[in-house]
Structure formats: structure tokens, C-alpha cells
Scaffold this motif. Structure first.
Motif, short mmCIF file in Angstrom:
data_model
loop_
_atom_site.label_atom_id
_atom_site.label_comp_id
_atom_site.label_asym_id
_atom_site.label_seq_id
_atom_site.Cartn_x
_atom_site.Cartn_y
_atom_site.Cartn_z
N ASP A 143 0.76 -1.27 0.01
CA ASP A 143 -0.03 -0.01 0.02
C ASP A 143 0.81 1.35 -0.05
O ASP A 143 0.42 2.35 -0.14
N GLU A 144 2.17 1.13 -0.10
CA GLU A 144 3.06 2.35 0.04
C GLU A 144 3.72 2.40 -1.40
O GLU A 144 4.69 3.04 -1.32
N ALA A 145 3.24 1.50 -2.39
CA ALA A 145 4.11 1.25 -3.56
C ALA A 145 4.13 2.53 -4.41
O ALA A 145 5.13 3.02 -5.18
N ASP A 146 3.20 3.68 -4.33
CA ASP A 146 3.34 4.95 -4.80
C ASP A 146 4.03 5.99 -3.97
O ASP A 146 3.85 7.02 -4.29
N MET A 147 4.42 5.86 -2.97
CA MET A 147 4.99 6.76 -2.02
C MET A 147 5.80 7.69 -2.60
O MET A 147 6.07 8.86 -1.94
N PHE A 148 6.85 7.40 -3.75
CA PHE A 148 7.56 8.20 -4.06
C PHE A 148 7.34 8.75 -5.58
O PHE A 148 8.29 9.27 -6.28
N PRO A 199 7.16 -1.39 -9.01
CA PRO A 199 7.15 -2.22 -7.64
C PRO A 199 7.28 -3.70 -7.92
O PRO A 199 6.53 -4.40 -8.81
N THR A 200 7.74 -4.36 -6.85
CA THR A 200 8.09 -6.02 -7.15
C THR A 200 7.02 -6.76 -6.56
O THR A 200 6.88 -7.90 -7.09
N PHE A 201 5.95 -5.95 -6.28
CA PHE A 201 4.77 -6.85 -5.93
C PHE A 201 3.92 -7.55 -7.24
O PHE A 201 3.37 -8.38 -7.13
N GLY A 202 4.27 -6.94 -8.42
CA GLY A 202 3.78 -7.63 -9.65
C GLY A 202 4.42 -8.93 -9.88
O GLY A 202 3.98 -9.82 -10.41
N PHE A 203 5.79 -8.91 -9.20
CA PHE A 203 6.55 -10.32 -9.31
C PHE A 203 6.03 -11.27 -8.68
O PHE A 203 5.69 -12.33 -9.02
N LEU A 204 5.47 -10.90 -7.39
CA LEU A 204 4.89 -11.82 -6.32
C LEU A 204 3.49 -12.19 -6.91
O LEU A 204 3.18 -13.45 -6.67
N GLU A 205 2.79 -11.31 -7.61
CA GLU A 205 1.64 -11.80 -7.95
C GLU A 205 1.69 -12.83 -9.12
O GLU A 205 0.74 -13.62 -8.95
N ARG A 206 2.52 -12.57 -9.81
CA ARG A 206 2.74 -13.34 -11.12
C ARG A 206 3.30 -14.89 -10.50
O ARG A 206 2.67 -15.94 -11.00
N TYR A 207 4.02 -14.62 -9.77
CA TYR A 207 4.53 -16.08 -9.13
C TYR A 207 3.42 -16.74 -8.48
O TYR A 207 3.37 -17.94 -8.70
N GLY A 208 2.70 -16.20 -7.66
CA GLY A 208 1.31 -16.70 -6.88
C GLY A 208 0.44 -17.42 -7.75
O GLY A 208 0.05 -18.13 -7.21
N ARG A 209 0.43 -16.96 -9.04
CA ARG A 209 -0.72 -17.70 -9.78
C ARG A 209 -0.01 -18.94 -10.61
O ARG A 209 -0.81 -19.45 -11.35
N THR A 210 1.18 -19.28 -10.30
CA THR A 210 1.94 -20.31 -10.93
C THR A 210 1.49 -21.55 -10.07
O THR A 210 1.48 -22.67 -10.63
#
Length: 450
Positions: free
Chosen positions: A35-40, A92-103
Motif C-alpha cells: 500500500d506504499e508502492a506509490d509513496m515516491f 514495484p516488486t509486488f507484480g513479480f509476487l502476484e505473477r509467481y503466486g498464480r503459478t
């Protein structure tokens, strides 16, 4: 965690002692929050501050799956991917985690609203999952950061080509900047016995990356007598490339940005050094225009150091700022290997100097298990040494990442996780005594542990 630490520190602990330890329900870990991925957002890269985005949280222990291990992390270190994660660049690295989570069902564990970062560790195996036979609880290990599934044929000649290849702690969760880490068992390697925990944790990612990029047949396949241009030769990557060039009979031409960094290269044994700031190289006239006259001046300076020869290999990682010069100064038929773009991802160069001189550009990304094992073996044999300059506590990881982001460091910076102080974990004092000066050469005088 106290019982785990007591078992690690005890001189008479056996594998059964670790296997019988009760694992905690939670542990401390360095995280970024989704929820802080847009902080910068909208800020220049240099103004983004990892101290604001990195948190020390209490997180639940992840489920242990087949082929995996839980490791008590005594020490870790900060890499540029930790910085990128902390400033949410390039994405943000959360896209990596989301894609991995779908495997798979098991991979869903990684898709969380927080990301435990870190791609290095030195520690002790606590538990192994089904199918793990090579490692037992109590084994003292380091971990490389290649995470692969190996269900596709593409990965079986070179595991870096596996379609499901990821960097642990960057593209997966449960990384090494924590008190406990979750790894695949084929990430584990023996901890060099003559090193402390923090020293052993420092080489992993960068040493293996440098090995593949420079030495491996998947990279430049360096040989004796090669002239090797090494950008950032005293930094995290370049300091290992410099050592490998020297150990392999090549001639490193070390590019640095200060007299202090030049001195470090000399301490490693390098003689040909270019201080790019002192000599005033400006490869770009403005944001959009490179200056070929500066490439030529740079090439002339290199030939002064090599007896009139151009470089056989360029060890590239700065990227946009230097890539045009790198392509230009490489000899006919030579090789530019690139593994990063710390000054920018969009490279620009004059292709005439590539195609008409039959040069090669090779992309090199981390290392496969065999390459990582060989790189770690060089450390264990005292052929290559850690380049640790200082350590931070786990709570100070934000400051450590900030210092790396600002390039206010030498070599590598370590992080003590479970280790209560520096200098612990040394098992082979005889080998250590032979190499102590080299082990400590990146530390400021008087700062090495007793």
C-alpha cells in the motif's frame, strides 16, 4: 528465536538438536508494503529514500514446501536489487509476487501485501521439506539467489534460461534480510569456514554474477592475458571482477571515481587504474547527445595502460552513461558483457563500431547453480575474498540501503540478522590467518572485528 541462536552459538550442537528445536510462529524481517508502492511517485530517483519505505516487521513463518529449506539467517547484505525494491523502481516488486503466486497453490504463499527482501544470507539450516537429502538441520550454509522450477526443458542446459527463473528476495518473497529465510534447497552451498557470518554473506549475489559475466563460457570466457575494462572496479560487482581478472591471469583496467577507490584497487593488486572524475571524462554532451571525442580520449588512455592494446572484454554494469564508450573501446572481435544498468536502462551506442568490428554484446544475469557453486568454491579456497566494508544491524537496513543508493559505500555492506555481533562463525582459524589482510582490506582502519 533465543533457542535457535543458543543452538547456533553452542559449540557442541548436533543436527538432532536443530531438528528438535521448536520453530517460532513469527520472526523479524525487513519489508516493503504494497500500500506504499506509490509513496515516491513523481520524485527523482536520487531523492527516493529507502529509510522511509523499508520496515522491520514481525511476520508469520511461511509454510515449508517440498524441496525447500528454512534457514536461520545469521547475516545478510544489501544489493542494488534491495535498493530498487525499496524505491519501487523500475516497477514495484509486488507484480513479480502476484505473477509467481498464480503459478501454483504453493507459490500463492509469496503473494502477500508485504515483501520480505534480501538476496544473500549466511546461516544454519533449521528444517528441510520433503525430497531434500543433501542438506540436514544444523548445516552451516550460504545461499545463492537463483530460484527455478525446472519443469520446462529450456532450463536444463542452463538453469538461468528456465522460463520460471526468478531472483530470490527480489522476484520472490521470504528473502534474506530477516531472522529466518525460505529458500529452495538447490540454492544452498557450504559456508566458507574461515569467514565470519557477515563476511560469508557478502559475496553471494555479486560474486556469482561476476563469475558468470566474466569467467563462465556463458559470459566472456576470460582467459590469461586478456585486457579487461572493469567499470566501478572497487564496488560490489567490480571488486569481485577485479579479483577474478587478477586470479585468472588477465589484466584489469580499473575505472573508479575517487582516489580512495583507486587505492582499494591497488590493494587488490591492480596496477592500471583510471579515475574518471580526476581525468574529467564526460561521455554525454547533454541529456540526448554523446561525445565520441571523449570515447576516443578514453580509448587512448586505455592503450597507454595496456602497451597499445585495446580491451578484449568490457565488464559493463553502469549502463546508459557508459555503454557507448564501452562499445567503442572494445577491440575488434572483443566482447562487452552487461549485467545491469545502474545509470539507466536505455542504452545508446554507435552500431558501426559493433558490426564492422565484429564485436559481441552478451547479456548476463546472475548465475546458474554450477556457476554460483564455483564462485563460492573460490571464496572457500581463499582465491577470492569478501569485499565487506561495514555492517549494519537489521533495524538499520534502511540506512544501509540508503548508503548504497547514494554510492556512499565501498565494496559490499553487510547486515547482522541473528548474529549478535561481528566476527562470529569462524571455524577455520588457520586459513583465516593466511588471508586476514585481504579479508579486511575494504574496511576502514581500526573497524575490523578483533
Amino acid at each position: 528465536m533465543r533457542e535457535i541462536l543458543d543452538a547456533v552459538l553452542a559449540s557442541d550442537s548436533k543436527p538432532a538438536d536443530f531438528a528438535n528445536l521448536a520453530l517460532p510462529e513469527s520472526y523479524r524481517a525487513v519489508t516493503v508494503h504494497k500500500d506504499e508502492a506509490d509513496m515516491f511517485a513523481g520524485m527523482p530517483t536520487r531523492e527516493k529514500d529507502p529509510r522511509k519505505s523499508l520496515h522491520l516487521d514481525e511476520v508469520p513463518l511461511p509454510e515449508l514446501g517440498p524441496g525447500e529449506a528454512l534457514v536461520a539467517v545469521m547475516a545478510s547484505s544489501v544489493n542494488y536489487n534491495s535498493v530498487w525494491t525499496s524505491i519501487f523502481e523500475p516497477v514495484p516488486t509486488f507484480g513479480f509476487l502476484e505473477r509467481y503466486g498464480r503459478t501454483s497453490e504453493l507459490a500463492k504463499r509469496h503473494d502477500l501485501p508485504y515483501h520480505i527482501i534480501g538476496s544473500d544470507l549466511a546461516g544454519v539450516v533449521l528444517r528441510t521439506g520433503p525430497g531434500v537429502n543433501a542438506w540436514q538441520p544444523g548445516a552451516e550454509v550460504v545461499a545463492h539467489c537463483l530460484s527455478v522450477e525446472l519443469e520446462n526443458a529450456d532450463g536444463h542446459n542452463d538453469t538461468m534460461l528456465d522460463p520460471e527463473q526468478r531472483i530470490w528476495g527480489f522476484e520472490t518473497n521470504f528473502g534474506g534480510l530477516a531472522e529466518i529465510a525460505l529458500v529452495k534447497s538447490n540454492q544452498l552451498m557450504p559456508k566458507p569456514g574461515h569467514l565470519s557470518w557477515e563476511e560469508a554473506a557478502a559475496p553471494g549475489l555479486v560474486n556469482s554474477t561476476a563469475y558468470r559475466q566474466l569467467v563462465s563460457r556463458n559470459g566472456a570466457a576470460m582467459k590469461q592475458g586478456d585486457n579487461v575494462l572493469i567499470w566501478g572496479a572497487s564496488g560490489g560487482l567490480g571488486s569481485y571482477a577485479t579479483q577474478m581478472a587478477l586470479a585468472g591471469g588477465a589484466h584489469p583496467i580499473c575505472v573508479v571515481s575517487s582516489p580512495q577507490k583507486a587505492d582499494i584497487c591497488r590493494a587488490m593488486g591492480a596496477e592500471s587504474i583510471i579515475d574518471r572524475n580526476a581525468e574529467g571524462y564526460r561521455f554525454w554532451k547533454d541529456e540526448h547527445t554523446q561525445d565520441p571525442r571523449e570515447w576516443k580520449r578514453f580509448g587512448k588512455r586505455i592503450r597507454e595502460l595496456t602497451g597499445g592494446e585495446d580491451v578484449d572484454i568490457v565488464f559493463e554494469h553502469p549502463g546508459r552513461e557508459t555503454f557507448g564508450a564501452s562499445v567503442y573501446v572494445t577491440r575488434k572481435g572483443g566482447t562487452i558483457t552487461t549485467c545491469a544498468s545502474t545509470s539507466g536502462y536505455m542504452h545508446s551506442y554507435d552500431n558501426r563500431y559493433l558490426w564492422m568490428s565484429l564485436k559481441r554484446i552478451i547479456g548476463s544475469h546472475f548465475a546458474n547453480y554450477r556457476e554460483a557453486w564455483e564462485a563460492n568454491r573460490l571464496i572457500a579456497k581463499g582465491k577470492i575474498h569478501p569485499t565487506l566494508s561495514r555492517t549494519y544491524s537489521l533495524a538499520e537496513t534502511g540506512q544501509a540501503a540508503h548508503d548504497v543508493h547514494r554510492n556512499a559505500h565501498q565494496g559490499k555492506v553487510g547486515v547482522l540478522c541473528l548474529a549478535p555481533e561481528e566476527g562470529m562463525g569462524v571455524r577455520d582459524t588457520e586459513t583465516r590467518a593466511k588471508h586476514l589482510d585481504a579479508i579486511n582490506r575494504f574496511r576502514p582502519p581500526g573497524t575490523a572485528p578483533k
